[in-house]
Enzyme design. Sequence first.
Site, PDB file in Angstrom:
ATOM      1  CB  CYS A 162      46.344   3.023  42.833  1.00  0.00           C
ATOM      2  SG  CYS A 162      47.362   3.623  44.063  1.00  0.00           S
ATOM      3  N   GLY A 222      51.432   3.867  42.707  1.00  0.00           N
ATOM      4  CA  GLY A 222      50.626   4.729  42.352  1.00  0.00           C
ATOM      5  C   GLY A 222      49.892   4.715  40.965  1.00  0.00           C
TER       6      GLY A 222
END
Length: 347
Positions: A186, A181
């Site tokens: 992202c 993440g």
Amino acid sequence: MRIEEDLKLGFKDVLIRPKRSTLKSRSDVELERQFTFKHSGQTWSGVPIIAANMDTVGTFEMAQALAGFDILTAVHKHYTVEEWAAFINTASADVLKHVMVSTGTSDADFEKTVQILALDPALNFVCIDVANGYSEHFVQFVAKAREAWPTKTICAGNVVTGEMCEELILSGADIVKVGIGPGSVCTTRVKTGVGYPQLSAVIECADAAHGLGGMIVSDGGCTMPGDVAKAFGGGADFVMLGGMLAGHEESGGSVVEENGEKFMLFYGMSSESAMNRHVGGVAKYRAAEGKTVKLPLRGPVGNTARDILGGLRSACTYVGASRLKELTKRTTFIRVQEQENRIFNSL
């Protein structure tokens, strides 16, 4: 359900404390490292930075350019075997030494990787990449890859915790890719609520991996050269960069024009853009976990590579590390609430 009370930190939460140094110049710093990998037994030397295996970063053109800086490129998995063959016919042995062959975990991915690796024995690195490295299937695939390619250096991920690093290393990975993440394009953390602050993930995973003779690559979260230095300071053996290398002539993104200005598209590999391009759209059972951004064209990647390496050398001089290998031993992090003076950032 349980709550862990320990504070977890990202790169923005710390700075590196300066220390006395005997170095007279940044040019005294040696950034090249030499590694012998646990399972493959291969020895590699170079600057341990890797261009990410994204189709708007990890291109053949990027590999050609970054090899001149002794930097690795994880070439994305969407090239065909024929395209790989054409690249190998024109690339030098020195370039191929700086190339990772990326793959997913499907049977088709495996068969294609077998064919690519058979093209040239100089292809020594395999990067097995999935968004979630915690599945039993992924661990089994890593073991299958190790059995198939006993002398290839295998990088596998992504995970963010020590016990999973250990699992992957024991299953055959030489290098574990760390990060869930933190990437610039992202959105996993906001779509799923899952993640781990990158610096803490690096510190904890490095500790676990090094205890078994394995290594880690910090993947994601770097926005500037100082973050690269922090990742190495936290114990990363390699640092993988996506957004910092996007938008260049070698990056491979589509170029669009708005109001007379040209931009390059850069997107996450779990984004709607990526899935539309490679798998015919977003499957009904899933959500896109990446975004698409338009970056002003940044010219040749060489200028950015020099900036990153220059920042890394400077970080080493501030703590008295004559070699990149020494940086983690000389790093003391201090927690901070600000990184920089932002008064002119909007100008």
